[in-house]
Design a protein around this motif. Structure first.
Motif: not given
Length: 447
Positions: A215-230, A27-40
């Motif tokens: 729902x399909x768009x959200x699923x694809x967007x989540x995958x893109x976000x995970x890819x960016x986050x590492x 579970x991530x807030x926006x600052x946690x998403x940014x911190x995770x992305x910067x690290x990974x």
């Protein structure tokens, strides 16, 4: 029987817990998403490695200004000794020419040499350039972070708006299902026509299709976000609900050149070309260095250099001195190289002026876009409030039998459209905020 039942329940619960832990949930807030992305993030990791390479290059350049110490050794077997031709008078054969073998069969040598530059303008210029290169690599890391974080934040807000729209459509679908239940009873009792009931079915199917697409768009967007986050794609990424924070705006910072990464990169590049020009011109300066040598040599007719052999001799040699090199003429090569650096610097200066203007334009456009987005958001909010009032009145009139189902469906469609338009305006506001932070170089500091 009860024991079997409880054992089955226990096994099912255990399997459920295992599946959840295996899949993993975050579970991530926006600052946690940014911190995770910067690290990974992979791009950021590669830029950090490149920065480390820059530090090692600086060490390599620095080594040229330090003493260079070398040890050497050799072992030689003279299969044929060199011959020296001398007058016969020296060998007791007057009037003839005699030959003498020079040296012994084996030579052995161990040597140590030291060289220390005392004055070499190009070396010290290269050191300054290496330190500027470190700054260049650090700025490139920052630029990579800004670009990656920008993409991650945009994706985060897209997911948040998609969640909002899914909730809106799901709420409307639940309301439509309730109306369908009521209309089924009314149809059986002859209070409404079949066509009214069918209209509700069509409305339900349309909502289900919209929900499926979102729902399909959200699923694809989540995958893109995970890819960016590492983040591993097998992890279940859950974003915090920003419903209470979504309309809180960041303070718009002023634009200062110190925070503009692209501009700073160009300034460092300009400095490097200036140092490169100085480095080429340094080739005209003399180079002075100190040297010291020491060698321990041995000669013998014994391959093992045995101390009992009468021919075995050891002696050492040592020297110190200064070496001066003064270039006189190179065919104007350094002059041409120096002019190339000057022209490259002038190119960068043009880029600096353009980039400064571009930042100013981007900042002004971002401000205008933010103001327009806020105005549109306010208008959309008013539209939602009005559409909600119309829908509430239509629903009440329909329940009291004062209006037909068509009016209610029209009001519901208008409300849904107004809500989705408000979500789109809200997303535009958040993206405008991100763009203005990026245009002022404050993006990384804001999360």
């Amino acid at each position: 029987m009860n024991q079997i039942f409880y054992k089955t329940i226990f096994i099912l619960l255990a399997l459920s817990v295992f599946r959840n832990s295996a899949a993993g949930q975050e579970i991530f807030s926006l600052p946690e998403v940014v911190a995770y992305t910067l690290e990974n993030n992979s791009e950021i990791k590669k830029s950090l490695i490149q920065e480390k390479i820059g530090y090692e290059v600086t060490k390599e350049v620095r080594s040229t200004a330090l003493p260079q110490v070398m040890a050497s050794g050799n072992y030689t077997n003279n299969l044929l000794l060199p011959v020296l031709v001398v007058p016969g008078e020296l060998t007791g054969n007057p009037g003839e020419v005699s030959t003498l073998e020079v040296g012994l069969d084996y030579n052995n040598s161990i040597a140590l040499s030291l060289n220390q530059p005392l004055f070499d303008k190009s070396v010290f210029t290269a050191l300054k350039a290496a330190r500027s290169s470190e700054e260049l690599y650090a700025l490139r890391v920052k630029k990579t972070k800004e670009e990656v974080v920008y993409r991650a934040v945009v994706l985060y807000y897209n997911v948040s708006i998609l969640d909002r729209n899914i909730d809106i459509l799901q709420s409307n679908l639940d309301q439509t299902n309730k109306l369908l239940e009521i209309s089924s009873v009314q149809l059986d009792q002859g209070f409404i026509k079949q066509v009214d009931h069918d209209r509700l079915k069509v409305s339900k199917m349309n909502l289900e299709i919209q929900l499926s697409d979102l729902s399909l768009t959200r699923k694809n967007t989540i995958k893109q976000l995970q890819l960016i986050m590492g983040m591993d794609q097998g992890t279940i990424l859950i974003l915090e609900n920003d419903e209470d924070k979504e309309v809180q705006l960041v303070d718009v910072p002023p634009m200062t050149n110190e925070n503009l990464t692209d501009l700073n990169l160009l300034n460092v590049q300009k400095r490097l070309y200036e140092l490169e020009k100085i480095n080429f011109q340094s080739g005209y300066f003399p180079k002075l260095s100190f040297f010291a040598n020491y060698a321990y040599n041995g000669i013998s007719n014994d391959a093992l250099f045995s101390g009992s052999d009468a021919t075995t001799n050891w002696y050492d040699v040592s020297s110190i001195g200064l070496s001066l090199k003064l270039p006189l003429f190179d065919g104007f090569r350094r002059s041409a190289q120096s002019m190339q650096s000057q022209l490259k610097k002038e190119q960068v200066e043009e880029s600096i002026e353009f980039t400064r203007e571009q930042y100013s334009v981007d900042y002004a456009n971002a401000q205008n876009k933010l103001n327009q987005s806020l105005s549109t958001l306010e208008t959309r909010k008013t539209s939602v409030d009005l559409a909600q009032k119309v829908y509430d009145l239509s629903q009440k009139s329909y329940e009291e039998g004062l209006s037909d189902l068509t009016d209610l469906l029209s009001a519901e469609t208008a409300l849904t459209t107004a809500q989705l338009n408000y979500s789109a305006a809200l997303l535009q506001v958040k993206i405008s905020e991100i763009e203005i932070l990026k245009s002022t170089g404050k993006l990384l500091e804001s999360y």
